[in-house]
Write a protein that holds these residues in place. Structure first.
Motif, PDB file in Angstrom:
ATOM      1  N   MET A 155     -44.895  -7.538 102.154  1.00  0.00           N
ATOM      2  CA  MET A 155     -44.745  -7.890 101.246  1.00  0.00           C
ATOM      3  C   MET A 155     -45.301  -7.485  99.481  1.00  0.00           C
ATOM      4  SD  MET A 155     -44.733 -10.929  99.532  1.00  0.00           S
ATOM      5  CE  MET A 155     -45.477 -12.433 100.347  1.00  0.00           C
ATOM      6  N   TYR A 156     -44.142  -7.056  99.112  1.00  0.00           N
ATOM      7  CA  TYR A 156     -44.214  -6.016  98.095  1.00  0.00           C
ATOM      8  C   TYR A 156     -44.617  -7.143  97.338  1.00  0.00           C
ATOM      9  CZ  TYR A 156     -41.253  -3.399 100.501  1.00  0.00           C
ATOM     10  OH  TYR A 156     -40.903  -2.027 100.791  1.00  0.00           O
ATOM     11  N   ASP A 157     -45.018  -6.832  96.311  1.00  0.00           N
ATOM     12  CA  ASP A 157     -45.721  -7.435  94.610  1.00  0.00           C
ATOM     13  C   ASP A 157     -44.368  -7.259  93.867  1.00  0.00           C
ATOM     14  OD1 ASP A 157     -48.634  -7.122  94.594  1.00  0.00           O
ATOM     15  OD2 ASP A 157     -48.886  -5.237  94.643  1.00  0.00           O
ATOM     16  N   ALA A 158     -43.741  -6.776  94.515  1.00  0.00           N
ATOM     17  CA  ALA A 158     -42.138  -6.767  92.699  1.00  0.00           C
ATOM     18  C   ALA A 158     -40.847  -6.061  93.935  1.00  0.00           C
ATOM     19  CB  ALA A 158     -42.564  -6.214  91.572  1.00  0.00           C
ATOM     20  N   ILE A 159     -39.799  -6.470  92.835  1.00  0.00           N
ATOM     21  CA  ILE A 159     -38.671  -5.969  94.059  1.00  0.00           C
ATOM     22  C   ILE A 159     -37.724  -6.147  92.878  1.00  0.00           C
ATOM     23  CG2 ILE A 159     -36.605  -6.594  95.468  1.00  0.00           C
ATOM     24  CD1 ILE A 159     -38.453  -7.431  97.368  1.00  0.00           C
ATOM     25  N   VAL A 160     -37.798  -4.742  92.516  1.00  0.00           N
ATOM     26  CA  VAL A 160     -36.681  -5.062  91.348  1.00  0.00           C
ATOM     27  C   VAL A 160     -35.425  -4.178  91.711  1.00  0.00           C
ATOM     28  CG1 VAL A 160     -35.879  -3.484  89.280  1.00  0.00           C
ATOM     29  CG2 VAL A 160     -38.205  -3.843  89.622  1.00  0.00           C
ATOM     30  N   ILE A 161     -34.181  -5.410  91.299  1.00  0.00           N
ATOM     31  CA  ILE A 161     -32.766  -5.148  91.929  1.00  0.00           C
ATOM     32  C   ILE A 161     -32.276  -4.503  90.839  1.00  0.00           C
ATOM     33  CG2 ILE A 161     -30.602  -6.617  92.796  1.00  0.00           C
ATOM     34  CD1 ILE A 161     -32.514  -8.526  94.078  1.00  0.00           C
ATOM     35  N   GLY A 162     -31.239  -3.547  90.871  1.00  0.00           N
ATOM     36  CA  GLY A 162     -31.102  -2.690  89.654  1.00  0.00           C
ATOM     37  C   GLY A 162     -31.457  -1.225  89.383  1.00  0.00           C
ATOM     38  N   GLY A 163     -30.402  -0.380  89.591  1.00  0.00           N
ATOM     39  CA  GLY A 163     -31.568   0.927  89.368  1.00  0.00           C
ATOM     40  C   GLY A 163     -31.344   1.938  87.850  1.00  0.00           C
ATOM     41  N   GLY A 164     -30.790   1.024  86.832  1.00  0.00           N
ATOM     42  CA  GLY A 164     -30.091   1.568  85.650  1.00  0.00           C
ATOM     43  C   GLY A 164     -31.136   2.025  84.465  1.00  0.00           C
ATOM     44  N   PRO A 165     -31.161   2.046  83.227  1.00  0.00           N
ATOM     45  CA  PRO A 165     -32.029   2.440  82.637  1.00  0.00           C
ATOM     46  C   PRO A 165     -33.187   1.428  82.741  1.00  0.00           C
ATOM     47  CG  PRO A 165     -30.436   2.465  81.918  1.00  0.00           C
ATOM     48  CD  PRO A 165     -29.683   2.184  83.043  1.00  0.00           C
ATOM     49  N   ALA A 166     -32.707  -0.369  83.018  1.00  0.00           N
ATOM     50  CA  ALA A 166     -33.682  -1.486  83.127  1.00  0.00           C
ATOM     51  C   ALA A 166     -34.751  -1.557  84.331  1.00  0.00           C
ATOM     52  CB  ALA A 166     -33.237  -2.733  81.748  1.00  0.00           C
ATOM     53  N   GLY A 167     -33.687  -1.549  85.402  1.00  0.00           N
ATOM     54  CA  GLY A 167     -34.922  -1.466  86.143  1.00  0.00           C
ATOM     55  C   GLY A 167     -35.763  -0.079  86.616  1.00  0.00           C
ATOM     56  N   ALA A 168     -35.093   1.349  86.214  1.00  0.00           N
ATOM     57  CA  ALA A 168     -36.076   2.081  86.981  1.00  0.00           C
ATOM     58  C   ALA A 168     -37.134   2.190  85.786  1.00  0.00           C
ATOM     59  CB  ALA A 168     -34.824   3.888  86.696  1.00  0.00           C
TER      60      ALA A 168
END
Length: 283
Positions: free
Chosen positions: A1-14
């Motif tokens: 279980m992750y605390d957060a999953i970020v979908i997208g590796g662009g400027p906002a996501g990274a």
């Protein structure tokens, strides 16, 4: 279980992933490709770069920075997100669970550049099988696409009708189908009166009551729509903390509208991460 999953590796996501990692959160960043930034040849207006930098170079630097700081990064395509009660993110290659999710995939909703298409958006042309499939139960359904995203939508639509025609619109089919009706010719026109009633291809015409669009990969707004998050003119609606109306589901970058610039996307990512950290502490 992750605390957060970020979908997208662009400027906002990274950026969000970097901030979350520095908050000592267990974060996973999932990215499919380089997105719109990967198509940018010249960037001259982003702080700190004396010389021109290309989009792919900036993207690579951002991802490498995230990895250096300990962010887990995987390349995969997200197909769907469920949230009962925690978030389950389904990709082509696996499933991942998290307490929060950040949508940061930019904007990439694909339209058909054919005669009549824009006239019937919302009048029989739909981007969400889960949202609208039930309305067209036992009707003639058309579905445009050729990849995993199309297959996901097809599985939903099979619950409502046995009369489904898949249009690849001249694209090669990259998934395995069995007994489905498949039309590979390019679509040339969409016809109808008050609502769509016909799809015209290079050599044929097909009667339909609805046409679902599932070209390429789902966008942030596609995910949001399927989960019941509010949209405004295809922008995901968020509050001052960058959270949608669904608790724990956040969005940042181009997908929420506003100034479509890298500097704004990185700012969104930072603010969203701070809000996600606060949300996790309070929940």
């Amino acid at each position: 279980m992750y605390d957060a999953i970020v979908i997208g590796g662009g400027p906002a996501g990274a950026t969000a992933a970097i901030y979350l990692q520095r908050f000592k959160k267990n974060v996973l960043l999932i990215m499919k490709d380089s997105g719109a930034l990967g198509k940018t040849a010249h960037i001259d207006n982003y702080y700190g770069f004396v010389e021109t930098i290309t989009g792919p170079e900036l993207l690579e630097k951002g991802i490498n920075q995230a990895k250096r700081l300990g962010v887990e990064v995987i390349k995969d395509e997200v197909l769907g997100i469920d949230n009962f009660p925690d978030f389950n993110v389904k990709t082509i290659n696996g499933e991942y669970q998290s307490k929060t999710v950040l949508l940061a995939t930019g904007k990439n909703q694909v339209n058909l550049r054919v005669k009549g298409f824009n006239d019937f958006i919302g009048k029989g042309i739909s981007y969400c099988a889960i949202c609208d499939g039930f309305i067209y139960r036992n009707k003639k359904i058309g579905l445009v696409g050729n990849k995993e995203f199309m297959l996901e939508e097809l599985e939903v639509l099979k619950n409502f009708s046995e009369d489904i025609t898949i249009f690849t619109n001249g694209m090669d089919l990259s998934v395995e189908l069995h007994d489905e009706k498949i039309v590979t010719e390019k679509i040339t026109e969409i016809k109808g009166d008050e609502k769509i009633n016909q799809v015209v291809t290079e050599n044929s015409e097909f009667d339909v009551d609805v046409l679902f669009i599932a070209i390429g990969s789902p966008s942030a707004s596609d995910f949001a729509l399927r989960m019941g998050a509010f949209l405004d003119k295809n922008n995901i609606v968020v509050d001052e903390s960058f959270m949608t109306n669904i608790p724990g589901l956040f969005a940042a970058g181009d997908c929420i509208g506003g100034l479509l610039q890298i500097v704004k996307a990185t700012s969104d990512g930072a603010h969203a991460a701070i809000a996600m950290n606060k949300y996790l502490k309070n929940n």
